[in-house]
Design a protein around this motif. Sequence first.
Motif, PDB file in Angstrom:
ATOM      1  N   PHE A 168      41.861  33.964  33.093  1.00  0.00           N
ATOM      2  CA  PHE A 168      42.109  33.440  34.437  1.00  0.00           C
ATOM      3  C   PHE A 168      41.991  31.902  34.456  1.00  0.00           C
ATOM      4  CE2 PHE A 168      40.515  32.871  38.935  1.00  0.00           C
ATOM      5  CZ  PHE A 168      41.727  33.164  39.536  1.00  0.00           C
ATOM      6  N   CYS A 217      38.701  32.962  28.810  1.00  0.00           N
ATOM      7  CA  CYS A 217      38.956  33.618  30.087  1.00  0.00           C
ATOM      8  C   CYS A 217      40.450  33.539  30.403  1.00  0.00           C
ATOM      9  CB  CYS A 217      38.144  32.937  31.182  1.00  0.00           C
ATOM     10  SG  CYS A 217      38.478  33.641  32.794  1.00  0.00           S
ATOM     11  N   HIS A 268      33.670  37.353  41.197  1.00  0.00           N
ATOM     12  CA  HIS A 268      34.650  36.675  40.340  1.00  0.00           C
ATOM     13  C   HIS A 268      35.647  35.856  41.183  1.00  0.00           C
ATOM     14  CE1 HIS A 268      37.709  36.022  37.259  1.00  0.00           C
ATOM     15  NE2 HIS A 268      36.755  36.309  36.378  1.00  0.00           N
ATOM     16  N   PRO A 269      35.976  34.646  40.745  1.00  0.00           N
ATOM     17  CA  PRO A 269      36.922  33.832  41.531  1.00  0.00           C
ATOM     18  C   PRO A 269      38.256  34.539  41.791  1.00  0.00           C
ATOM     19  CG  PRO A 269      35.930  32.505  39.792  1.00  0.00           C
ATOM     20  CD  PRO A 269      35.459  33.918  39.565  1.00  0.00           C
ATOM     21  N   CYS A 319      41.997  28.967  37.628  1.00  0.00           N
ATOM     22  CA  CYS A 319      40.656  28.974  38.235  1.00  0.00           C
ATOM     23  C   CYS A 319      40.194  27.557  38.530  1.00  0.00           C
ATOM     24  CB  CYS A 319      39.679  29.650  37.270  1.00  0.00           C
ATOM     25  SG  CYS A 319      38.000  29.703  37.924  1.00  0.00           S
TER      26      CYS A 319
HETATM   27  S1  SF4 Z   1      37.804  30.165  34.129  1.00  0.00           S
HETATM   28 FE1  SF4 Z   1      35.587  30.040  33.825  1.00  0.00          FE
HETATM   29  S2  SF4 Z   1      34.766  29.799  35.874  1.00  0.00           S
HETATM   30 FE2  SF4 Z   1      36.864  30.568  36.094  1.00  0.00          FE
HETATM   31  S3  SF4 Z   1      36.646  32.791  36.152  1.00  0.00           S
HETATM   32 FE3  SF4 Z   1      37.012  32.224  34.050  1.00  0.00          FE
HETATM   33  S4  SF4 Z   1      34.966  32.069  33.169  1.00  0.00           S
HETATM   34 FE4  SF4 Z   1      34.721  31.975  35.374  1.00  0.00          FE
END
Ligand code: SF4
Length: 322
Positions: free
Chosen positions: A286, A284, A246-247, A290
């Motif tokens: 994040f 998401c 995961h980033p 991200c």
């Molecule tokens: S924003 Fe998209 S690419 Fe970044 S962690 Fe979340 S799901 Fe993955």
Amino acid sequence: MGKENLLEVRHLKKYFSTAAGQLHAVDDVSFDIAKGETLGVVGESGCGKSTLGRAVLRLHEPTSGEVLFDGKNILSYGKSEMKALKRDMQLIFQDPFSSLNPRMTVSQSIALPLTIQGVYKKKDNEALNKKVREMMDLVGLAQRFVNSYPHELDGGRRQRIGIARALALNPRFIVCDEPVSALDVSIQAQILNLMQDLQRDMGLTYMFITHDLSVVKHLADKIMVMYLGMVVEYCDVKQLFAKPLHPYTKALLSAIPVPDPDVEMDRIILKGEISSPIDPKPGCRFAGRCIYATDACRGKDIPLTEEEPGHFTACIRSKEIN
Ligand code: SF4
Ligand SMILES: Nc1ncnc2c1ncn2[C@@H]1O[C@H](COP(=O)(O)OP(=O)(O)OP(=O)(O)O)[C@@H](O)[C@H]1O
Ligand SMILES: [Mg+2]
């Protein structure tokens, strides 16, 4: 055959009602901890680690979900069953100074859970004193401190009282909430070693909460990375350090200082906006920070998916970016 689980947590949620709306401190979190193993729970401040630890122990009443201890859902337990369960499930705090009563001596602090649970009567002075002294030996606290008050002791010794108090009832499961974060680095190692020795000798199962991945590297069997109330990565500790997916985990790992000054690490500095945990939008959480985020990351929640055997992550672009 895999090891037997002591704890199984399913879809656990803990929302706090605030003036601004529902704060999703823990949002649909599921995991297992096998008997005798340690789950490391990591993530930055405010991601819900302590709330999760407390919800598992029902110190915060969960909003929904299941907490199975030895296969039984403890969220259906009444008061007397919960009191009995306290012998099995304990908490070690970050700062024992704030959790210890300043007017109680070492001996009184360690004796307290034993008398509350009725294991010893207060008048069983001799047996209780013997037990307190045994607990002090167990955690490496010299007997000369038996009548000392918390303010007379340094941080390491105070944490040894916190551990002795948690272990006095011979529990099987302990939530350790940042137990070494308030200690000097040299003392951190002593306390971590003590906790590992106790785990081995007493067959303890730990949920070890920390914002510092390097603390759990040598201690945990599995790691769960949280971000704004949700799990973004969950796997064996070796998998996490060998190949984070995961980033957000990659950014956390890049922040660990490398002891060798000749090794250059590309530190990932997270930029962008941290989204609010209050009535969060689907998608998401994040995404605002991200570098890989696209429109597809927003709009609907991203499920935790098994990308490699036993290695779960919540990122729809995981295959492309890894
Ligand atoms: S924003 Fe998209 S690419 Fe970044 S962690 Fe979340 S799901 Fe993955
Ligand atoms: N009693 C409460 N009432 C309202 N909100 C709360 C309460 N306790 C925690 N929160 C909120 O829940 C979220 C998660 O907090 P929590 O303390 O669990 O995070 P944490 O990961 O343990 O952080 P830290 O690393 O700073 O200890 C935060 O947004 C926090 O403000
Ligand atoms: Mg906390």
